[in-house]
Design an enzyme around this catalytic site. Structure first.
Site, short mmCIF file in Angstrom:
data_model
loop_
_atom_site.label_atom_id
_atom_site.label_comp_id
_atom_site.label_asym_id
_atom_site.label_seq_id
_atom_site.Cartn_x
_atom_site.Cartn_y
_atom_site.Cartn_z
N SER A 129 0.82 -1.21 -0.07
CA SER A 129 0.00 -0.11 0.18
C SER A 129 0.83 1.17 0.02
O SER A 129 1.83 1.36 0.92
CB SER A 129 -0.86 -0.09 1.19
OG SER A 129 -1.77 1.04 1.24
N LYS A 160 -1.19 -0.95 -4.31
CA LYS A 160 -2.16 -0.21 -4.07
C LYS A 160 -2.00 1.26 -3.94
O LYS A 160 -1.01 1.62 -3.03
CB LYS A 160 -3.06 -0.79 -2.84
CG LYS A 160 -3.92 0.04 -2.21
CD LYS A 160 -4.82 -0.76 -1.14
CE LYS A 160 -4.80 -0.04 0.25
NZ LYS A 160 -5.63 -0.93 1.23
N LYS A 198 -3.00 4.99 -2.31
CA LYS A 198 -3.92 5.76 -1.33
C LYS A 198 -4.39 6.90 -2.20
O LYS A 198 -3.43 7.55 -2.77
CB LYS A 198 -3.20 6.10 0.14
CG LYS A 198 -2.71 4.89 0.52
CD LYS A 198 -3.96 3.99 1.02
CE LYS A 198 -4.44 3.83 2.42
NZ LYS A 198 -5.36 3.08 2.76
N ASP A 222 -7.25 3.10 -2.87
CA ASP A 222 -8.11 2.78 -1.81
C ASP A 222 -8.21 4.52 -1.31
O ASP A 222 -7.19 5.11 -1.01
CB ASP A 222 -7.30 2.10 -0.63
CG ASP A 222 -7.95 2.12 0.64
OD1 ASP A 222 -8.92 2.35 0.84
OD2 ASP A 222 -7.23 1.44 1.65
N GLU A 229 -11.11 0.60 -3.50
CA GLU A 229 -11.53 0.15 -2.25
C GLU A 229 -12.15 1.55 -1.55
O GLU A 229 -11.57 2.37 -1.45
CB GLU A 229 -10.15 -0.33 -1.49
CG GLU A 229 -10.30 -0.79 -0.12
CD GLU A 229 -8.90 -1.24 0.61
OE1 GLU A 229 -7.82 -1.57 -0.27
OE2 GLU A 229 -8.66 -1.15 1.72
N ASP A 280 -13.80 -2.19 2.67
CA ASP A 280 -13.00 -2.24 3.93
C ASP A 280 -13.43 -1.87 5.26
O ASP A 280 -14.49 -2.41 5.73
CB ASP A 280 -11.56 -1.34 3.62
CG ASP A 280 -10.71 -1.53 4.92
OD1 ASP A 280 -10.88 -1.86 5.92
OD2 ASP A 280 -9.43 -0.92 4.58
N LYS A 338 -9.79 -7.57 7.55
CA LYS A 338 -8.90 -7.39 8.85
C LYS A 338 -9.40 -8.10 10.04
O LYS A 338 -10.60 -7.49 10.29
CB LYS A 338 -8.81 -5.90 8.76
CG LYS A 338 -8.25 -5.19 7.58
CD LYS A 338 -8.19 -3.88 7.91
CE LYS A 338 -7.52 -3.06 6.61
NZ LYS A 338 -7.68 -1.28 6.72
N GLY A 382 -4.33 -4.39 5.72
CA GLY A 382 -3.02 -4.19 6.78
C GLY A 382 -3.29 -2.96 7.44
O GLY A 382 -4.06 -2.19 7.07
C1 NPQ Z 1 -6.37 0.51 4.80
N1 NPQ Z 1 -3.87 0.19 5.55
O1 NPQ Z 1 -6.36 -0.40 4.13
C2 NPQ Z 1 -5.29 0.78 5.93
C3 NPQ Z 1 -5.56 1.93 6.63
C4 NPQ Z 1 -4.68 2.72 7.57
C5 NPQ Z 1 -2.12 -0.40 4.77
O2 NPQ Z 1 -3.40 0.87 3.75
C6 NPQ Z 1 -1.77 3.76 11.31
C7 NPQ Z 1 -2.17 2.81 11.53
C8 NPQ Z 1 -1.84 4.40 10.25
C9 NPQ Z 1 -3.11 2.09 10.80
C10 NPQ Z 1 -3.14 4.41 7.84
C11 NPQ Z 1 -3.17 0.46 4.39
C12 NPQ Z 1 -2.63 3.80 9.17
C13 NPQ Z 1 -3.56 2.78 9.69
C14 NPQ Z 1 -3.94 3.68 7.29
C15 NPQ Z 1 -4.34 2.02 9.02
O3 NPQ Z 1 -7.22 1.48 4.43
MG MG Z 2 -8.35 0.35 3.16
#
Ligand code: NPQ
Ligand code: MG
Length: 369
Positions: free
Chosen positions: A136, A162, A164, A189, A214, A239, A263, A291
């Site tokens: 990500s 992926k 953001k 995402d 996403e 998600d 998750k 994650g």
């Molecule tokens: C998601 N994670 O899928 C999350 C969101 C996310 C890997 O994109 C600190 C702790 C910062 C948890 C930022 C990924 C974070 C976090 C984003 C989770 O949407």
């Molecule tokens: Mg997500």
């Protein structure tokens, strides 16, 4: 299992680079870690709640409160569990707070698998000894930095990129990555940053051959996602909106998504994740494991879960070094041929490094149950 002790640690680890999403930027990772002891064996679980109520309303502080003041007394009054799947019913008097509950359930699963002397994935019905790794990529300051980051991850072997996205950082970065890497598995995402008024922009994203889009819309919404799904060719993956097996059933009935990001923390625990897995297998819905920038404890749990047969898309489970220079668990996860090997030792198959745990802990407490 007769539970003897509960410990709770709050840890804070520096991230190798800031991680920016549509809801903010984090420079460190904070996590509550739970340990449960029974028959002289200790099991570990990580809580994925954030430092603030941005991704979800749970935070490290609400989790500390709920685990200390509400889950602990329920464990004290029950103490004996034959199997970790009995925990959700014992915690049912507490409404919500799924991430806090999931951390305690994870510790119980690790403990159970260690007592059985089996790696966790074998007890879950896992069918793989390595899981495909995706990455990500946070929102970057500019397109050249983004392309350099993606190029680096692809060179390391990640099987899916992926990005953001957020309003103002969507069409351009996706176009740039797609032009430079025409064949890469690519997804986006939004972490709930759009509304149906953004349909013209979301339609433009449809041109980049994305594996999925996403959580484009509101974190609690299913109806609007169903409406958007009818307008786009790109599959929608949910998600934030999928907080339980119940919500997954509703989402599928409404046609709100074609793919689910699982998750264990967000859905309230591993038992609930297994229920979503059974539902997805029955309906032919592809799953992948998301994650939350987990330490080695939560990362290991994700790897074990991702070995189940219904988890068929590359995961947001990356090598330890993508997030941390030093982790509180050993050994670190390393990419091998685009996959993360599944730990084969009992339980989660990773060990706490007490020295690093105590150095990164900002608070801790132990209770006799
Ligand atoms: C998601 N994670 O899928 C999350 C969101 C996310 C890997 O994109 C600190 C702790 C910062 C948890 C930022 C990924 C974070 C976090 C984003 C989770 O949407
Ligand atoms: Mg997500």
């Amino acid at each position: 299992m007769r539970l003897e002790r509960l410990s709770l640690f709050l840890v804070e680890l520096p991230l190798v680079a800031p991680f920016a999403t549509s809801f903010g930027e984090e420079r460190t990772k904070q996590a509550p870690l739970v340990s449960l002891t029974a028959d002289g064996v200790m099991g570990w679980g990580e809580c994925v709640a954030g430092s603030g109520p941005w991704y979800s309303w749970e935070t490290v502080e609400t989790a500390r409160y709920v685990i200390s003041e509400h889950i602990r007394p329920l464990l004290s009054s029950r103490k004996v569990f034959e199997h970790p799947s009995e925990l959700p019913a014992a915690l049912a008097p507490i409404r919500g707070h799924g991430m806090a509950k999931a951390a305690v359930e994870a510790a119980l699963w690790d403990l159970y698998a260690r007592l059985q002397r089996k790696p966790l994935y074998q007890l879950l019905g896992g069918v793989r000894e390595a899981v495909p790794a995706g990455v990500s990529v946070g929102i970057q300051p500019d397109i050249p930095s983004l392309l350099a980051a993606v190029e680096g991850y692809l060179a390391e072997g990640y099987q899916r990129i992926k990005l953001k996205i957020k309003p103002g950082w969507d069409v351009e970065p996706l176009r740039a990555v797609r032009e430079r890497f025409p064949d890469v598995l690519l997804s986006a995402d939004a972490n709930a940053a759009y509304t149906l008024a953004d349909l013209p922009t979301l339609r433009e994203l449809d041109r980049f051959g994305l594996l999925m889009l996403e959580q484009p819309l509101h974190f609690e919404d299913l109806l609007e996602h169903a409406q958007l799904a009818r307008e786009l060719a790109t599959p929608i993956c949910l998600d934030e909106s999928i907080t339980s097996a119940r919500r997954a059933r509703e989402a599928l009935a409404l046609g709100a998504c074609r793919i689910i990001n699982v998750k264990p923390g967000r859905v309230g625990g591993l038992t609930e994740a297994l229920e979503i897995h059974a539902l997805a297998l029955e309906r032919g819905i592809p799953l992948w494991c998301g994650g939350m920038l987990e330490t080695g404890i939560g990362r290991a749990l994700n790897v074990h879960l991702a070995t189940l047969p219904g988890f068929t898309l590359p995961h947001d489970i990356s090598a330890t070094k993508r997030y941390f220079r030093e982790d509180i668990a050993d050994p670190p996860f390393e990419l091998r041929d685009g996959h993360l090997p599944v730990p084969q030792r009992p339980g989660l198959g990773v060990e706490i490094n007490w020295d690093r745990l105590l150095r990164s802990a900002t608070w801790s407490r132990t209770w006799k149950l």
